[in-house]
Design a protein around this motif. Structure first.
Motif, PDB file in Angstrom:
ATOM      1  N   TYR B 356       0.843  -1.200   0.000  1.00  0.00           N
ATOM      2  CA  TYR B 356       0.000   0.000   0.000  1.00  0.00           C
ATOM      3  C   TYR B 356       0.870   1.240   0.000  1.00  0.00           C
ATOM      4  O   TYR B 356       1.782   1.376   0.813  1.00  0.00           O
ATOM      5  N   VAL B 357       0.593   2.079  -0.933  1.00  0.00           N
ATOM      6  CA  VAL B 357       1.291   3.349  -0.990  1.00  0.00           C
ATOM      7  C   VAL B 357       0.239   4.442  -1.002  1.00  0.00           C
ATOM      8  O   VAL B 357      -0.621   4.444  -1.857  1.00  0.00           O
ATOM      9  N   GLY B 358       0.356   5.265  -0.046  1.00  0.00           N
ATOM     10  CA  GLY B 358      -0.655   6.312   0.039  1.00  0.00           C
ATOM     11  C   GLY B 358      -0.484   7.346  -1.059  1.00  0.00           C
ATOM     12  O   GLY B 358       0.548   7.391  -1.751  1.00  0.00           O
ATOM     13  N   GLU B 359      -1.482   8.112  -1.200  1.00  0.00           N
ATOM     14  CA  GLU B 359      -1.414   9.145  -2.223  1.00  0.00           C
ATOM     15  C   GLU B 359      -0.554  10.289  -1.727  1.00  0.00           C
ATOM     16  O   GLU B 359      -0.723  10.767  -0.608  1.00  0.00           O
ATOM     17  N   ARG B 360       0.358  10.697  -2.565  1.00  0.00           N
ATOM     18  CA  ARG B 360       1.242  11.769  -2.123  1.00  0.00           C
ATOM     19  C   ARG B 360       0.541  13.110  -2.275  1.00  0.00           C
ATOM     20  O   ARG B 360      -0.330  13.256  -3.114  1.00  0.00           O
ATOM     21  N   PRO B 361       0.962  14.042  -1.466  1.00  0.00           N
ATOM     22  CA  PRO B 361       0.429  15.390  -1.689  1.00  0.00           C
ATOM     23  C   PRO B 361       0.899  15.912  -3.036  1.00  0.00           C
ATOM     24  O   PRO B 361       2.003  15.594  -3.496  1.00  0.00           O
TER      25      PRO B 361
END
Lengths: 198, 1672
Positions: B356-361
């Motif tokens: 899981y890779v979160g959404e980057r700003p």
């Protein structure tokens, strides 16, 4: 009264009616009184008071009274714990002195400093016509006795509108409460105790 | 940057240069010094301020700069002192510079730089010098210290210096370098005025250099200068300057000699101003540079340090070159991935690996590139990059929407309502709701909901045939399932098998003794056989019944079809017969029966044996007991002989009860057994040989087409075809989808066949299917079916479709053939045997977990709490797992578990096994009962007994119950021991008293009973009132102004006020101010006062002088009041002539007593005295309770007594008369008025002239009729007899009369037997009345003694008065009427407004009234009215208000063309026009037919008409629109009077006399009380005469008679007349006359009592009391 076997406990209240927030009104003053049960008696201090008239500051919206409260009660029974009843008055557009809010709050149980904000309310007129005439004549409905707001009985017949709030600060000191078996401090503050008999 | 010393060095250098280069302007040097000072001290501040103030308003700036200039000038003076003896090199340098200037300018301008050198000022005094020196030394020291500090600092912490000092210095420098020039240019373009001034200034300075004197212009400038920003300093300076200038002028070249003090002063001032100035300068500093001139003045010094050089130009390319070393411009191009990662590493994308890779700003690409480039440029830039070659970043923390409301507050302080408070973390129940790993895209779960269809087993649109058909189908279904299961056969086989086994076993062990084990098994088998047989029988029975009912229903269906002549359903039943071989069948059957019989026989035999053995045992016991008994009896006999009874008893106890003699059990009858079995077989089994019947249901039958149906059926079918159904699928109570709408078929089956795939995120909690039925577009929810959440093993494809039964309790009816739902219908034509069916049916659906493409079930893992929220707990605790609700069934559960032989090793059963172990362990005692408040015990801090015993708790309880004694008990002690038992004494006594009525006070038992009854009534009423007290109305809580009405009969506030506005002002007409009303809540003792204003009296009896002897011929001589003239007068009097004027015939005074306080007026003179005095009496409420209810119940009365003050001279010796006055004051009671407090309270004021109740005979006094002097009152007095008193009574402060309780009691509805319509009408009538005439009492319904509302006319009915009263005056109806009225008035009056706490009027009927012998005005009035009616008079009841009673009831009669008003409580009557009639207001008239409300403008009887037939004057209750329904009376038909026992009356008479005598003696503790027996006997003879005369004055002859008999005495006394109720009021009355207070030494008393009995126990009591003074 020996200190080992007290017959009464004492509740000392000092604090102040700090400020009020009545967005639309200005030049208000307040009255306070205490309502307490049969087993309570004030030992010193003023039971009732009336404050100065205060106006809003240029920038601020709150009305500051900083009206000191200082009273000591003695009691044998926590039933009927004192409540402070605050009623706020001020002139309306025609300059008639009318009530702007009633509110009551129990004095905090636990020793220490407490800040309470009481939302205030006023009784509503019974009809629109009444409302209009009362507005016109500057005689809004009021409670016959402001102490009504500190009791539950008979409130069901009233309709009220809330307006504004008053901030009070209390510093509470109690004496001999524990000796009489009343533990008001919360569990977090004191280690677990065996429940005492009343 | 360089060190400070360097700077100084540089500065010095520059200064020198500057001095040379710049002009010879004088200020130059000053400025230099000033700036020098500045630099050394304030450079930091200045620099900062300069920057800050750079862009200020130029005008302001100018002003400030001028100020600054002035200050500088001042400063300079200061500075020169340190300069004088320079402590360090810097200052030396300054001085060096100073000197040449001084040399130059000494003659010209000594002003600016006051010579600081003492050497150069020879004139200055020594002290001055020393002073100055000290100052300078101090300053020097401070300076050096500062300098050294600076140096130290520079050494110790260069870093901080760099920041704090150097930085600023650079700034200063920078500013000075660049700014001034620029600014100067800018400023030059400023207003001309500024310029002009500057120029002028310059000019003046120039001039001054030449003249050495301030020019006029300068002076002007100086004086007119605007010093606005520092108004305080300005005047000071002004003052100083001229002074100084003078001094300067005087002492040219040298400082003036007289200057010294001034100087000193100046110095001091300057010093103290120093701080202010420095502050001011801080502000000003930046502005200074705005002007050239100012710059010149102030910052010149800064320029001194400057070295003006050519600008250094660096070649562009070289600059680039140089810059390249230090500057770096990150490129915006994308950085190649290779450079971001370590060598030979391929980028690795976590996302692709499934992490899981979160959404980057979001960051702009260019910015990102720049950042990356920048980072890469740094040494270890790579560590900022992740494996994927991008900058490491956390996922975007910002949410799309704000999660908390924005805070709008002006202050820093947070709104207290929004302040965060710490709460302990709670485990949310929703935490587990989400299926874990939702981030993982692969693990999405899918539920397949297959809704295949539904069948109605009942539908509102069913026709009767449908109902039957449905039943048939249902039965057939049952049949099929049973057949499918074929339980009967199964059980039969089992039974046979078991039998065979037993048989085999017996065979096997034939003849041998059975082993223990085999025996055990045999028994078990037998048991099993028995059980199985029973089961089989039941099943067979069911089969049979089912078959029967199928056939029955089919028959009914056929009948119905025949009857209605059409067919609705295609059902058809065939019954197939299957032939069986008769013989074989019979044989089997017989075998079966025989086997069964055999078994049964064996069983019964066994049973018999068991019973037999039991019997034997019991019999044995019985026998042994018998034997014992016999032995005992023998023993007893023996013992009896020995007479030892104790032991006897003991032994008997030992023996216990006699056991019953057992009966031997019956022998079983084998014959009957067989019969039973055969009978049973015939009932439940097919007869042997009969064919097997197999029903078959087909749906092939024809349905009658629509056209051939009757209309109702047609309508039904139409309706059916209109209906459509669809199903909503709800997942976790949210609608997820719905099926298509399908029409309802004729067979009431709907097929959907739709599968919904639900992709779920939340844990499934519930899956619901809602069936909607609709006609057209509208649809209604028919039913809701809950589908269980499937186990994770239930998968699509393999899961069977389930049929969910549903039903709804809707009520539907139709007007066509449809039978409806929830409504009864019948198959029979006559409508009997109705039945009610509810809509029901079966929904066939299937919920399962979907299977993914690769055969992976899309179900959540079962390790998750899918099975239930508490599965985790369940593993720990079986009870928790099963749930508390099933705990009650724990025993059953245990039984079941034991029977079902659960496998203890099966993990599925762990919970149950654990539970069972717990149960068998006995740890959990399962309660046998259901408990409603499980936690109540936790709150019980004491047991009930303790609670009962504890005095403290008792006290608290009683207080909360509002028991009168404790209602206001303050501060219940906290400790038990502090409460004494005494507290309860009164209360307990009262309780006891309630039980036992004190017979002493009540004398005869009848009255005791009455009192008891009254007490009970009172209690119940008080309880009611307590309830009412807690019933609030708006007006109790909120005070609100009425809407002002314009005009109208009521309070036309607005109209009246408007009218008032136009009214001319009349200053001389005083306005009556309304008194402030006080709510009676926050009052305490002493707050309330009763004001009694006694104005004047009329017609008070005057003293009558004794004829036989002058009254004052005592030994002592004359009475004070009646001096010498008395004998003469008495003679005149004897002749009947008038008293001469000015004669003090009487000195009356009024005494008011109320609540133990007694006050009196001064004595006035004459029979018509005028006191005009106000008496203030304190009032205290009972128990300190000032609530209105409590005040209403105050029973105290205000007694207003009139006394005659008699002064008698008691000077013993004639010789002392000249210098001694020795008088005795005696007083004689003349009459009294009693006013109950409750009346005052309710009326708030009582104002008027009242009749004083005077005794019929007043010995020694007589009425003087026509006293000519007061002519004005003649007319009034002639109208009525008696004494009058003008009074005004009120309560201060005015209390709000609390008639609210009465109002509220109306709110609380009492039961009533009246018709509702009448009650409503009466309510309306009363409301209307009180609206128009709020002050007129109106009454239409009253509450009777049972607490029921009764219409008031029911109380009026002609009732016979006692016959002997009628017989008394057979000729005179008027006298009879008076006698009757007197009789009524003799019934004791007990106002219920007092006794019943003002709660409500209780009306009792006349017989009740006469039985109780107590009642208030209403009862009296009703009785009197009824009597009058029976006497044939026209009479009405008046409801009105009178004084002093308040609201009351009178009686009105009409005879001989005039109306008479009767006061029923006194028996007196008044004419309509009698001005002294106590009745003030008339509210309504009542007779047996109607109630009339007074709508005349006036309510006073004098001013109104009593003609009730006029509807304009009297508003009738029953009118044409609402006629009298003919109400029957509640009164009895006739009253029965009991003759009063004369002997009892006599006894009572003696008793009262005795009590009174004792009392009088008690009241005179200090004096002997002598009784004059002769007088007593005489008086006793008079009393019966008085009674006969009805209390009217027989005074004259009586008095004469008495006088003649007792000529020797001065008698004062009077008879009192009272109705008898109790003895206490009589004592009170006697006491209040004060006769006992006669204190003359030779006084004697006489007391006689007469009790006259009237019928019905009504007693009239006469008390004659007199005091006699021996007239010697």
């Amino acid at each position: 009264m020996t200190s080992n076997n007290p017959a009464v406990f004492l509740l000392m209240i000092n604090g102040q009616i700090e400020a009020a927030d009545f967005p639309e009104y200005d030049d208000l003053y307040c009255k306070y009184c205490f309502v307490y049960g049969h087993d309570w008696a004030p030992t010193s201090g003023l039971e009732e008071g009336i404050s100065q008239i205060t106006s809003k500051g240029r920038g601020s919206q709150s009305l500051v009274w900083n009206f000191p409260l200082d009273i000591t009660f003695k009691s044998t029974n926590p039933f009927g714990w004192p409540q402070i009843v605050v009623s706020v008055y001020g002139p309306d557009t025609f300059g008639n002195d009318i009530v702007r809010g009633y509110g009551a709050v129990h004095i905090p149980f636990t020793p220490g400093k407490h800040t309470k904000t009481i939302p205030m309310f006023v009784p509503e007129s019974t009809s629109r016509l009444q409302k209009f005439t009362s507005w016109l004549m500057g005689r809004r409905p009021e409670f016959t006795d402001p102490k009504v707001v500190a009791q539950g009985e008979g409130r069901e017949v009233t309709r009220v509108r809330s307006q504004g709030c008053v901030t009070l600060q209390f510093n509470i000191v109690t004496k001999d409460m524990k000796k009489l078996g009343y533990d008001t401090t919360s569990i977090e503050h004191s280690p677990a105790r065996t429940p005492q008999q009343l | 940057m360089s060190s400070p010393s360097d700077v100084r060095e540089k500065m010095r250098k520059k200064r020198r240069e500057l001095q040379e280069s710049l002009g010879r302007v004088r200020d130059d040097k000053q400025a230099l010094v000033a700036s020098d000072w500045d630099l050394s001290q304030d450079n930091g501040h200045t620099a900062v301020e300069m920057l800050a103030g750079g862009e200020e308003d130029p005008g302001e700036a100018l002003r400030r700069s001028m100020m600054a200039k002035r200050m500088k000038k001042k400063k300079k003076l200061l500075k020169e002192m340190p300069v004088e003896s320079p402590p360090d090199e810097e200052l030396t340098a300054v001085q060096e510079q100073d000197r040449p200037h001084d040399d130059d300018d000494d003659d010209v301008q000594p002003v600016r730089d006051l010579p600081p050198r003492p050497a150069m000022r020879p004139g200055s005094s020594q002290s001055e010098n020393t002073m100055r020196q000290r100052m300078t030394e101090k300053l020097r020291a401070a300076k050096s210290k500062a300098a050294s500090l600076l140096e130290q600092e520079s050494i110790i912490e260069p870093a901080s210096r760099l920041q704090s000092l150097r930085d600023r210095e650079t700034l200063t420098r920078f500013d000075r370098d660049t700014d001034p020039d620029l600014r100067a240019d800018e400023d030059s373009s400023f207003t001309a005025r500024l310029k002009f001034r500057d120029v002028a200034r310059r000019a003046t300075t120039d001039k001054r250099t030449e003249a050495g004197l301030p020019t006029a212009e300068e002076a002007y400038n100086f004086f007119t200068f605007n010093f606005d920003p520092e108004p305080q300093q300005q005047p000071r300076r002004k003052k100083r300057r001229p002074g100084r200038r003078e001094a300067e002028e005087e002492g040219e070249g040298e400082a003036g000699e007289g200057d010294g003090e001034d100087e000193e002063e100046g110095e001091e001032e300057r010093e103290c101003e120093g701080e202010e100035e420095s502050e001011a300068r801080d502000e000003d500093a930046p502005l200074v540079r705005d002007e050239e001139e100012d710059l010149f003045l102030i910052d010149q010094s800064a320029q001194d340090f400057l070295e003006v050089r050519r600008a250094e130009y660096v070649d562009y390319s070289r600059r680039l070159q140089r810059e390249r070393d230090t500057l770096f411009v990150p490129s915006m191009r994308t950085v190649p991935a290779s450079s971001k990662l370590a060598e030979n590493v391929r980028p690795r994308y976590l996302e692709e690996e499934g992490l899981y890779v979160g959404e980057r700003p979001h960051v702009g690409l260019t910015n990102q590139n720049i950042l990356e480039n920048r980072i890469l440029k740094q040494g270890e830039g790579r560590k900022w990059f992740g494996d994927d070659g991008r900058i490491m970043a956390l996922p975007d923390p910002i949410k799309e929407s704000s999660s908390r409301p924005p805070l709008f507050h002006l202050e820093d302080e947070l709104d207290p309502a929004l302040q965060t408070a710490y709460r302990k973390a709670l485990k949310s129940k929703h935490v587990n709701l989400y299926i874990s790993g939702m981030g993982d895209p692969q693990s999405d779960y899918q539920l397949d909901v297959d809704v295949s269809g539904l069948i109605f087993s009942h539908h509102p649109l069913f026709s009767r045939e449908h109902v039957l058909a449905a039943r048939l189908a249902q039965l057939y279904d049952q049949h099929l399932t049973r057949q499918h299961k074929s339980l009967t056969r199964l059980l039969t086989d089992k039974l046979n098998g078991l039998r065979n086994t037993i048989h085999n076993m017996l065979e096997l062990h034939r003849g041998e003794a059975l082993s223990q084990v085999t025996q055990q098994r045999m028994a078990e088998y037998k048991q099993e056989v028995r059980h199985t047989r029973q089961l089989r029988d039941v099943e067979q029975d069911k089969d049979r019944a089912l078959l029967k009912s199928i056939i029955r229903v089919w028959k009914e269906l056929k009948a119905l079809r025949d009857f209605q002549r059409f067919t609705n359903t295609p059902f058809k039943l065939f019954v197939r017969r299957e032939k069986v071989e008769r013989e074989q069948d019979e044989q089997e059957c017989e075998d079966d029966i025989m086997a069964e019989v055999e078994e049964l026989q064996a069983e019964t035999e066994e049973d018999y044996q068991k019973k037999m053995s039991e019997y034997r045992r019991q019999h044995e016991e019985w026998k042994s007991w018998k034997r014992k008994q016999k032995v005992l009896k023998k023993k007893q006999k023996k013992k009896r002989q020995q007479e030892e009874e104790e032991e006897d008893e003991e032994s008997e106890e030992e023996l216990g009860e006699e056991p019953e003699k057992p009966d031997p059990p019956e022998k079983p009858d084998s014959g009957s057994l067989e019969e039973q079995v055969r009978e049973k077989a015939a009932r439940i089994r097919r007869k042997p040989g009969e064919p097997v019947l197999i029903p078959e249901l087909t749906v092939s039958g024809p349905v009658t087409p629509n056209e051939q149906c009757p209309r109702a059926e047609f309508a039904r079918r139409e309706d059916v075809s209109k209906r459509a159904l669809f199903i909503k699928v709800l997942y976790n109570d949210k609608e997820v989808s719905r099926t298509d709408s399908r029409a309802l078929n004729m067979d009431f089956r709907v097929h959907f066949g739709q599968i919904f795939n639900l992709k779920i995120v939340n844990w499934p909690e519930s899956i619901k299917l809602q069936v909607f039925e609709g006609v057209g577009s509208s649809s209604t929810l028919l039913v809701e079916v809950c589908v269980p959440v499937p186990e994770s093993s239930v998968l699509t494809g393999s899961a069977p479709s389930e049929e969910m039964e549903f039903s709804s309790n809707q009520r539907v009816t139709f007007n066509h053939e449809g039978v409806g739902s929830g409504v009864p219908f019948s198959f029979e034509t006559d409508g009997t045997s109705t039945q009610t069916l509810l809509t029901s049916g079966k929904l066939s659906c299937c919920v399962s977990w979907a299977v993914g493409e690769d055969d992976v079930p899309l179900a959540p893992p079962s390790s998750q709490p899918g099975g239930g929220m508490y599965s985790g707990l369940g593993q720990m605790d079986a009870i928790a797992c099963i749930g508390a609700s099933s705990l009650n069934d724990m025993k059953k559960l245990g039984k079941w578990a034991a029977e079902s032989r659960l496998d203890p090793n099966d993990p599925n059963n762990t919970s149950i096994m654990q539970l069972l172990s717990v149960v068998s362990g006995g740890d959990v005692a399962v309660p046998e009962y259901f408990r409603l408040e499980q936690l109540q015990e936790e709150f019980n801090f004491l047991t009930d007994e303790e609670l009962q015993l504890s005095r403290r708790f008792r006290l608290l309880r009683l207080r909360s119950q509002e028991v009168a004694e404790f209602r206001h008990f303050k501060c219940v002690p906290s400790m038990e021991r502090e409460i004494s038992q005494k507290v309860f004494q009164d209360y307990e006594k009262r309780l006891k008293d309630g039980e036992i009525i004190d017979t002493k006070e009540h004398i005869d038992s009848h009255r005791a009973l009455v009192a008891k009854y009254l007490q009970k009534v009172r209690e119940s009423v008080i309880n009611r009132s307590l309830i009412a007290k807690h019933h609030f109305m708006l007006s109790d809580v909120v005070s609100e102004d009425e809407v002002p009405s314009i005009g109208g009969p009521g309070a036309g506030v607005l109209g009246w006020n408007l009218f008032k506005l136009a009214e001319p002002k009349r200053p001389l007409k005083p306005h009556r101010k309304e008194r402030k009303k006080v709510t009676a809540q926050n009052l305490s003792d002493g707050d309330i006062k009763l004001l009694v204003n006694i104005i004047r009296g009329y017609d008070i009896p005057v003293r009558r002088l004794h004829t036989s002897k002058p009254p004052v011929s005592a030994k002592s001589g004359r009475s004070f009041t009646e001096p010498f003239a008395a004998p003469v007068l008495s003679q005149i009097n004897q002749q009947g002539s008038e008293w001469p004027f000015g004669q003090p015939l009487i000195r009356p005074f009024v005494e008011v007593s109320f609540q133990r306080s007694v006050l009196q007026t001064s004595a006035a003179e004459g029979p018509n005295p005028c006191w005009n005095e106000e008496i203030v009496l304190p009032f205290s409420a009972p128990n300190g309770d000032y609530s209105s209810t409590s005040l209403q119940s105050v029973r105290d009365e205000v007694f207003i007594n009139i006394f005659d003050e008699l002064l008698s001279d008691v000077v013993e010796d004639e010789r002392e008369r000249e210098n001694t006055i020795h008088t005795r004051i005696a007083r004689h009671w003349l009459g009294s008025i009693k006013i109950p407090f409750s009346t005052i309270y309710l009326q708030s004021r009582i104002d008027g002239t009242f009749k004083v109740s005077t005794p019929p005979v007043l010995l020694g006094y007589s009425k003087e009729r026509s006293l000519g002097s007061e002519g004005g009152y003649d007319t009034i007095r002639s109208l009525s007899e008696g004494t009058f008193l003008s009074l005004f009574i009120t309560i201060e402060p005015q209390l709000v009369p609390g008639d609210t309780v009465r109002e509220k009691m109306k709110e609380i509805k009492f039961d009533s037997q009246e018709v509702e319509r009448l009650l409503i009408a009466s309510e309306v009538f009363e409301k209307e009345a009180s609206r128009h005439f709020p002050d007129r009492p109106c009454l239409s319904t009253v509450i009777d003694i049972n607490g029921k509302t009764v219409f008031v006319t029911r109380f009026i009915r002609p009732l016979n008065p006692p016959q002997e009263l009628l017989d008394a005056f057979p000729n005179s109806p008027q006298e009879t009427a008076e006698l009757v009225a007197r009789y009524v008035s003799l019934v004791p009056s007990l106002p219920d407004s007092v006794s019943f706490a003002g709660v409500c009027d209780l009306w009792s009927t006349c017989d009740q009234f006469l039985t109780l012998l107590a009642g208030d005005e209403e009862e009296h009035a009703v009785l009197l009215c009824n009597y009058f009616l029976s006497m044939g008079r026209r009479a009405w009841l008046i409801i009105g208000s009178a004084i002093p009673e308040g609201p009351t009831a009178y009686v009105l009669t009409y005879e001989q063309n005039r109306y008479l008003i009767w006061n029923p409580s006194t028996g007196q009557h008044y004419g309509q026009y009698d001005i002294f009639c106590p009745l003030q207001t008339i509210g309504c008239l009542i007779n047996s037919d109607n109630v009339w409300f007074n709508i005349q403008p006036y309510a006073a009887p004098v001013r109104m008409s009593f003609d009730v037939s006029k509807p304009k004057l009297w508003k009738p209750f029953f009118s044409r629109s609402f006629p009298d329904p003919g109400l029957s009376s509640v009164q009895p038909e006739a009253l029965v009077y009991r003759r009063t026992d004369k002997a009892a009356a006599v006894e009572l008479q003696d008793r009262i006399e005795k009590v009174l005598r004792e009392k009088i003696m008690d009241w005179r503790p200090r004096h002997p009380t002598r009784w004059n027996r002769y007088c007593i006997s005489t008086l006793r003879q008079f009393l019966p005469k008085l009674e006969l005369s009805g209390g009217r004055e027989v005074a004259e002859e009586h008095r004469l008679e008495l006088q003649s008999l007792l000529g020797e005495y001065t008698i004062s006394g009077f008879p009192l007349h009272l109705p008898f109720s109790e003895i206490r009021p009589i004592i009170e009355a006697v006491h209040s006359t004060g006769v006992h207070k006669a204190e003359a030494p030779n006084v004697e008393f006489a007391l006689a009592v007469h009790v006259h009995p009237y019928p019905g126990n009504v007693l009239s009591v006469w008390v004659y009391i007199a005091s006699l003074l021996t007239a010697q």
